[in-house]
Design an enzyme around this catalytic site. Structure first.
Site, PDB file in Angstrom:
ATOM      1  N   LYS A 115      -4.980  36.420  37.674  1.00 36.98           N
ATOM      2  CA  LYS A 115      -5.711  35.198  37.338  1.00 36.98           C
ATOM      3  C   LYS A 115      -6.110  34.482  38.623  1.00 36.98           C
ATOM      4  O   LYS A 115      -5.350  34.509  39.597  1.00 36.98           O
ATOM      5  CB  LYS A 115      -4.798  34.255  36.541  1.00 36.98           C
ATOM      6  CG  LYS A 115      -4.525  34.675  35.117  1.00 36.98           C
ATOM      7  CD  LYS A 115      -3.655  33.639  34.408  1.00 36.98           C
ATOM      8  CE  LYS A 115      -3.281  34.061  33.001  1.00 36.98           C
ATOM      9  NZ  LYS A 115      -4.423  34.164  32.084  1.00 36.98           N
ATOM     10  N   LYS A 129       5.774  34.035  21.414  1.00 39.35           N
ATOM     11  CA  LYS A 129       5.453  34.684  22.695  1.00 39.35           C
ATOM     12  C   LYS A 129       6.295  34.050  23.794  1.00 39.35           C
ATOM     13  O   LYS A 129       6.304  32.827  23.962  1.00 39.35           O
ATOM     14  CB  LYS A 129       3.953  34.526  23.016  1.00 39.35           C
ATOM     15  CG  LYS A 129       3.580  35.028  24.425  1.00 39.35           C
ATOM     16  CD  LYS A 129       2.067  35.000  24.673  1.00 39.35           C
ATOM     17  CE  LYS A 129       1.743  35.330  26.140  1.00 39.35           C
ATOM     18  NZ  LYS A 129       0.289  35.285  26.417  1.00 39.35           N
ATOM     19  N   ASP A 136       3.426  29.726  29.149  1.00 34.39           N
ATOM     20  CA  ASP A 136       3.139  30.904  28.326  1.00 34.39           C
ATOM     21  C   ASP A 136       4.332  31.363  27.482  1.00 34.39           C
ATOM     22  O   ASP A 136       4.257  32.376  26.791  1.00 34.39           O
ATOM     23  CB  ASP A 136       2.639  32.042  29.231  1.00 34.39           C
ATOM     24  CG  ASP A 136       1.555  32.878  28.579  1.00 34.39           C
ATOM     25  OD1 ASP A 136       1.003  32.428  27.556  1.00 34.39           O
ATOM     26  OD2 ASP A 136       1.272  33.985  29.080  1.00 34.39           O
ATOM     27  N   ARG A 144      -0.111  40.165  23.708  1.00 37.49           N
ATOM     28  CA  ARG A 144      -0.225  41.022  22.522  1.00 37.49           C
ATOM     29  C   ARG A 144       0.671  42.243  22.636  1.00 37.49           C
ATOM     30  O   ARG A 144       1.113  42.802  21.637  1.00 37.49           O
ATOM     31  CB  ARG A 144      -1.702  41.407  22.311  1.00 37.49           C
ATOM     32  CG  ARG A 144      -2.299  42.179  23.442  1.00 37.49           C
ATOM     33  CD  ARG A 144      -3.815  42.190  23.380  1.00 37.49           C
ATOM     34  NE  ARG A 144      -4.404  40.900  23.746  1.00 37.49           N
ATOM     35  CZ  ARG A 144      -5.715  40.655  23.743  1.00 37.49           C
ATOM     36  NH1 ARG A 144      -6.574  41.594  23.378  1.00 37.49           N
ATOM     37  NH2 ARG A 144      -6.173  39.475  24.084  1.00 37.49           N
ATOM     38  N   GLU A 152      -1.395  40.503  28.143  1.00 37.74           N
ATOM     39  CA  GLU A 152      -0.010  40.979  28.070  1.00 37.74           C
ATOM     40  C   GLU A 152       0.722  40.470  26.836  1.00 37.74           C
ATOM     41  O   GLU A 152       1.645  41.110  26.347  1.00 37.74           O
ATOM     42  CB  GLU A 152       0.743  40.576  29.343  1.00 37.74           C
ATOM     43  CG  GLU A 152       1.347  39.159  29.353  1.00 37.74           C
ATOM     44  CD  GLU A 152       0.322  38.038  29.262  1.00 37.74           C
ATOM     45  OE1 GLU A 152      -0.855  38.276  29.600  1.00 37.74           O
ATOM     46  OE2 GLU A 152       0.693  36.913  28.842  1.00 37.74           O
ATOM     47  N   ASP A 180      -3.801  41.299  32.016  1.00 34.74           N
ATOM     48  CA  ASP A 180      -3.669  39.880  31.641  1.00 34.74           C
ATOM     49  C   ASP A 180      -3.644  39.698  30.122  1.00 34.74           C
ATOM     50  O   ASP A 180      -3.377  38.609  29.629  1.00 34.74           O
ATOM     51  CB  ASP A 180      -4.808  39.071  32.276  1.00 34.74           C
ATOM     52  CG  ASP A 180      -4.508  37.586  32.303  1.00 34.74           C
ATOM     53  OD1 ASP A 180      -3.347  37.210  32.045  1.00 34.74           O
ATOM     54  OD2 ASP A 180      -5.450  36.801  32.583  1.00 34.74           O
ATOM     55  N   ASP A 187       2.859  33.858  33.502  1.00 35.48           N
ATOM     56  CA  ASP A 187       1.777  34.836  33.360  1.00 35.48           C
ATOM     57  C   ASP A 187       0.827  34.747  34.552  1.00 35.48           C
ATOM     58  O   ASP A 187      -0.054  33.893  34.598  1.00 35.48           O
ATOM     59  CB  ASP A 187       1.017  34.567  32.047  1.00 35.48           C
ATOM     60  CG  ASP A 187      -0.114  35.564  31.827  1.00 35.48           C
ATOM     61  OD1 ASP A 187      -0.165  36.572  32.559  1.00 35.48           O
ATOM     62  OD2 ASP A 187      -0.939  35.331  30.917  1.00 35.48           O
TER      63      ASP A 187
END
Ligand code: BES
Ligand code: MN
Ligand code: ZN
Length: 513
Positions: free
Chosen positions: A294, A282, A305, A368, A366, A364, A287
């Site tokens: 968030k 990933k 991230d 996946r 994101e 959020d 993020d």
């Protein structure tokens, strides 16, 4: 990159206490008065070790250490005794920590050379131990100090030579040529792995303003250049990804001015490869959560991230250096998840590379989306025998397993077991979570094939089930590294911040099958 070349790990002939170095170090497991090395060192120093141990309450426990001046009684200026715990713990992290503790103590004492007695944990284990020590030496000297301006942080490390004495006998037997060869190979292996881990740590610790998708792509290209002949890098830009239909990946990145980059590194062995494996990471370089924004505290650390991407890219470097008989692909769909007039929104319906439509109920979730398209790309374009993904995917995984353990999910039992065995050897904490199909209900959407987020319960698993949609029948293992990718409490071989988690197991898996 940390300068690991300055510090060399070498073999030193015994006896330990006769070594012509600045510092002599050894490990005592439990009660030092029952330890033969402690006793002989104490004898050589006229009883001072025993006195200091007593006055400082040193009991050979893990985390304890004592240090004394030798006043010319032996060639070394100082003796350092490190506690190893009640019984010798052979695990990689435990041995790494011991070596790291010695390096850090040597740094504080401004020592240039030292002799370290390899922990005496049983015959036949020396080679693995030497590798763990070499890893610990370089992981323990890691520091992310680029942005610290004080004089302390500019001083070059004084330690230049970390000598390992393998034989504890007072005379010190000479190792055979074969033993020396195995020693040298183990040191090199440990150094290569530690360098890759430290490189991944750097990529994670650098701010998102520096490590953009383009910066990660440049890093991958530099690795390909370094291993010309065995590693190639392909970078797909936004246009190319659009042509391939990566509607989920591109939606996540469309709110940022940083162009998304899809990174594909390939390592090919000289001989016909035994199999083809793909490591997918990933690569969300920041993020924010997007419109499902968030809260500030949760966002603070979100430069991490891209830890999965950092790990798969760095692993290729180590795998190419060490050589493997398998073909290895490292894939990372890299972008930023931000808020702007261009950003994707809740309620949007995205079409993924494999045609599946996805309704967004949380921007959020994101990771996946980026991984789903990366998995489809791997399945269609690489067609590997096995694929693995590494992702700082869910806070729920940390709720389930705590901050140090990765959640591992797969329907391919044999592959999963082989993977967990490799993790066991490197000492990286990984634990299986069930891909319970019943939870798939949570991903139903009234207007699209599925939605991207489930409810509160089983969040790590619903994320895994979402990815499984794209993995289909290709043998696949999902590793959620949200916890262990970065830590807020340190251990000697692992300072706070990015850890380089999963690099060691990927290298182990690809190079030792
Ligand atoms: N990158 C985060 C997960 C994360 C959390 C990584 C903490 C490292 C530390 C991921 O993109 C995320 O935001 N996940 C959401 C999923 C939810 C919206 C279903 C989460 O865990 O809250
Ligand atoms: Mn997120
Ligand atoms: Zn994320």
């Amino acid at each position: 990159m940390p300068d690991t070349s300055r510090l060399s790990v070498t073999h030193l002939p015994g006896p330990l206490l006769g070594a012509q170095v600045d510092l002599v170090a050894f490990v005592t497991y439990g009660d030092p008065t029952k330890d033969s090395i402690f006793k002989s060192a104490d004898h050589a120093l006229g009883g001072v070790l025993h006195d200091v141990a007593k006055s400082e309450g040193f009991e050979g426990k893990a985390g304890q250490s004592i240090s004394v001046h030798t006043h010319g009684r032996i060639p070394a200026r100082r003796v350092l005794v490190v506690g190893g715990g009640p019984r010798g713990e052979f695990t990689n992290p435990a041995v790494r920590d011991l070596a790291a503790t010695v390096v850090q103590a040597a740094g504080k004492a401004s020592v240039a050379s030292l002799a370290f007695l390899l922990p005496q944990l049983g015959a036949g284990r020396e080679t693995a131990l030497v590798q763990h020590v070499a890893e610990g030496v370089h992981l323990g000297s890691y520091k992310f100090g680029r942005y610290l301006t004080g004089d302390d942080h500019k001083k070059p490390p004084t330690l230049a030579s970390f000598g390992i004495v393998t034989d504890a006998s007072p005379k010190g037997k000479r190792p055979t040529a074969a033993q020396l060869k195995a020693f040298t190979a183990a040191v090199r292996r440990g150094e290569v792995i530690a360098a890759a881990i430290n490189h991944a740590r750097d990529l994670v610790n650098e701010p998102a303003a520096v490590i953009t998708p383009a910066a990660l792509a440049a890093d991958a290209q530099a690795i390909a250049k370094k291993h010309k002949g065995s590693v190639t890098a392909t970078i797909l830009d936004q246009k190319k990804c659009a042509e391939l239909g990566m509607g989920m990946f591109l939606a996540v990145g469309q709110g940022s001015v940083q162009e998304p980059k899809f990174i594909h590194l390939t390592y090919k062995p000289a001989k016909k490869p035994k199999k083809k494996i793909a490591f997918i990471g990933k690569g969300v370089t920041f993020d924010s959560g997007g419109y499902s924004l968030k809260p500030s505290q949760s966002m603070e650390d979100m430069k991490v991230d891209m830890s999965g991407a950092a790990a798969v890219i760095s692993s290729i470097d180590a795998i190419a250096t060490l050589g493997a008989d398998v073909e290895v692909h490292a894939i990372a769909a890299c972008c930023e998840n931000l808020v702007s007039g261009h950003a994707y929104k809740l309620g949007d319906v995205l079409t993924s590379m494999d045609g599946t439509t996805v309704e967004i109920n949380n921007t959020d979730a994101e990771g996946r989306l980026t991984l789903g398209d990366a998995i489809t790309y791997v399945r269609q374009k690489v067609q590997p025998d096995e694929m693995f993904d590494f992702a700082t995917l869910t806070g729920a995984c940390m709720v389930a397993l705590g901050p140090y353990t990765a959640g591992v999910m797969s329907d391919h039992d044999a592959l999963l077991k082989t993977w967990l065995n490799a993790a066991e050897r490197t000492g990286e904490d990984m634990w299986r979570l069930p891909l319970n199909n019943r939870l798939r209900e949570q991903l139903k959407s009234p207007i699209a094939d599925m939605r991207n987020t489930g409810d509160r319960f089983g969040g790590a698993i619903t994320a895994g089930l979402f990815l499984k949609t794209f993995a289909k029948d290709t043998p696949w293992v999902h590793v959620d590294i949200a916890g262990p990718a970065s830590v807020s409490s340190a251990r000697p071989s692992q300072p706070k911040g990015g850890t380089g988690f999963a690099v060691a197991t990927m290298v182990e898996y690809a190079t030792r099958r």
